[in-house]
Design a protein around this motif. Structure first.
Motif, PDB file in Angstrom:
ATOM      1  N   VAL A   1       0.839  -1.196   0.000  1.00 53.80           N
ATOM      2  CA  VAL A   1       0.000   0.000   0.000  1.00 53.80           C
ATOM      3  C   VAL A   1       0.874   1.247   0.000  1.00 53.80           C
ATOM      4  O   VAL A   1       1.836   1.351   0.770  1.00 53.80           O
ATOM      5  N   VAL A   2       0.558   2.197  -0.891  1.00 53.85           N
ATOM      6  CA  VAL A   2       1.305   3.447  -0.973  1.00 53.85           C
ATOM      7  C   VAL A   2       0.791   4.395   0.099  1.00 53.85           C
ATOM      8  O   VAL A   2      -0.412   4.652   0.195  1.00 53.85           O
ATOM      9  N   THR A   3       1.685   4.930   0.910  1.00 56.62           N
ATOM     10  CA  THR A   3       1.320   5.887   1.946  1.00 56.62           C
ATOM     11  C   THR A   3       1.952   7.241   1.635  1.00 56.62           C
ATOM     12  O   THR A   3       2.790   7.371   0.732  1.00 56.62           O
ATOM     13  N   ARG A   4       1.548   8.246   2.382  1.00 62.15           N
ATOM     14  CA  ARG A   4       2.120   9.572   2.170  1.00 62.15           C
ATOM     15  C   ARG A   4       3.619   9.570   2.503  1.00 62.15           C
ATOM     16  O   ARG A   4       4.411  10.265   1.856  1.00 62.15           O
ATOM     17  N   ARG A   5       3.992   8.800   3.509  1.00 64.72           N
ATOM     18  CA  ARG A   5       5.403   8.703   3.847  1.00 64.72           C
ATOM     19  C   ARG A   5       6.194   8.086   2.692  1.00 64.72           C
ATOM     20  O   ARG A   5       7.321   8.508   2.385  1.00 64.72           O
ATOM     21  N   ALA A   6       5.598   7.085   2.036  1.00 66.60           N
ATOM     22  CA  ALA A   6       6.272   6.463   0.894  1.00 66.60           C
ATOM     23  C   ALA A   6       6.405   7.446  -0.264  1.00 66.60           C
ATOM     24  O   ALA A   6       7.434   7.474  -0.957  1.00 66.60           O
ATOM     25  N   ARG A   7       5.346   8.241  -0.500  1.00 65.23           N
ATOM     26  CA  ARG A   7       5.427   9.260  -1.550  1.00 65.23           C
ATOM     27  C   ARG A   7       6.522  10.281  -1.232  1.00 65.23           C
ATOM     28  O   ARG A   7       7.258  10.728  -2.120  1.00 65.23           O
ATOM     29  N   LEU A   8       6.627  10.661   0.037  1.00 69.55           N
ATOM     30  CA  LEU A   8       7.668  11.619   0.432  1.00 69.55           C
ATOM     31  C   LEU A   8       9.048  11.021   0.204  1.00 69.55           C
ATOM     32  O   LEU A   8       9.965  11.701  -0.305  1.00 69.55           O
ATOM     33  N   ARG A   9       9.205   9.758   0.556  1.00 69.64           N
ATOM     34  CA  ARG A   9      10.494   9.092   0.354  1.00 69.64           C
ATOM     35  C   ARG A   9      10.828   8.993  -1.140  1.00 69.64           C
ATOM     36  O   ARG A   9      11.962   9.252  -1.557  1.00 69.64           O
ATOM     37  N   GLU A  10       9.834   8.659  -1.954  1.00 70.36           N
ATOM     38  CA  GLU A  10      10.039   8.546  -3.390  1.00 70.36           C
ATOM     39  C   GLU A  10      10.438   9.896  -3.983  1.00 70.36           C
ATOM     40  O   GLU A  10      11.396   9.996  -4.775  1.00 70.36           O
TER      41      GLU A  10
END
Length: 346
Positions: free
Chosen positions: A43-52
């Motif tokens: 699942v994509v989370t906001r934290r993952a988007r920030l890391r990406e």
């Protein structure tokens, strides 16, 4: 089969939560946002988007700095414009990107696409400011930041709570055979809410009644959710039983489950009976209001008749109407006294 039996119950929220949090949670449960997932199923989370986004900015920023140090602003502009166009292209293909962010990205990408031919044709001044590539990089940083903050993804990774810790009980958490119990309680809650709107709290303490009913709704929902879990576990053990002796050892579990079901049924019947009392009180109140309205408005008709047929004569029917309204009021008060003094709910 009645409609109350076949329809699914509503999700139940823990009444101990603040009202605003309960409302937000209920809206999320009733209108769940589709989960955005990576190709591997995560699942994509906001934290993952920030890391990406941070990784992409680091790669482009380091490449830009090296280009400026080795070749100069020309190669730096090419690098940062290509990076901006690539990010905008990926942004346009993502379903979770906010529409406004996507539009701003298209505008920025279009500007970068126009800048590349200008660079290739050498149409810029011979020695432009070295800050120009960093200005374009700043546009990219702003776009990545806006996308990270507005992307329609999960705030955090889904938390798998134990049933006792979850503040929501959903219809799928209950056995289909237990749905009528919760539906009956929710019907009573709806009935009391309508009673509060119709007659207010002057005659019935509907606020306290709704507080008690919602606590009972939550308690019954949690109990039925646990009942489903234990019933399934018991059934698995029963089916795997190696001998009648094992089944004899499992019989107390079935008896406990049956006892819980009987207790829930008894409590639900008490709540439904309370709803019937509320309904009778509301009907009696409505009857009294209509009789009182008849008394208040009949004088006009009586005067109209007296002026046409018996000038100066009284209207003996008024006494009879007043007595009818008084009788209706007494019936209403009796229903309300019975409801507040002998209700099985309180």
């Amino acid at each position: 089969m009645s409609e109350d039996v076949i329809r699914r119950p509503r999700p139940v929220i823990d009444p101990a939560l603040p009202a605003r949090e309960r409302g937000d949670l209920l809206r999320r449960v009733e209108n769940p946002r589709p989960l955005v997932q990576w190709p591997n199923g995560e699942v994509v989370t906001r934290r993952a988007r920030l890391r990406e986004g941070g990784v992409q900015l680091c790669v482009i920023g380091i490449t830009l700095a090296l280009s400026l140090l080795t070749v100069g602003w020309y190669l730096g502009m090419i690098v940062v414009c290509v990076g901006l166009i690539a990010y905008v292209g990926a942004l346009a293909l993502r379903d979770d990107a906010h529409p406004v962010t996507r539009v701003l990205g298209v505008i920025g990408g279009a500007g970068a696409a126009v800048a590349i031919p200008v660079l290739l044709l050498d149409a810029l001044p011979a020695d432009p400011s070295t800050g120009l590539p960093w200005a374009v990089f700043g546009v990219l940083v702003a776009l990545v930041t806006a996308d990270t903050l507005t992307a329609r993804v999960q705030e955090d990774a889904p938390v798998h709570r134990a049933p006792a810790e979850d503040p929501v009980v959903r219809p799928e958490d209950l056995s289909a055979s237990d749905h009528p119990f919760l539906v009956a309680v929710q019907n009573t809650v709806d009935l009391v809410e309508r009673a509060r709107e119709e007659i207010g709290g002057d005659f019935l303490d509907t606020d306290r009644a709704l507080t008690v009913l919602r606590e009972e709704e939550w308690r019954i929902a949690v109990l039925l959710s646990r009942q489903r879990e234990l019933r399934r576990a018991h059934l698995r053990r029963w089916q795997r039983a190696a001998s009648p002796r094992v089944r004899d050892a499992l019989r107390p579990q079935r008896e406990h489950l049956c006892a819980v079901e009987d207790a829930v049924r008894t409590r639900v019947e008490q709540i439904v009976e309370y709803g019937r009392l509320v309904e009778r009180a509301v009907t009696a109140h409505r009857e009294w209001e209509q009789c009182q309205e008849a008394v208040d408005t009949t004088a006009v008709y009586a005067d109209h008749r007296a002026s046409a047929v018996f000038p100066g004569a009284g209207s003996p029917e008024m006494d009879e109407l007043a007595a009818t309204a008084e009788a209706a009021r007494r019936v209403r008060d009796e229903h309300i006294d019975r409801l507040t003094g002998h209700s099985p709910l309180f």
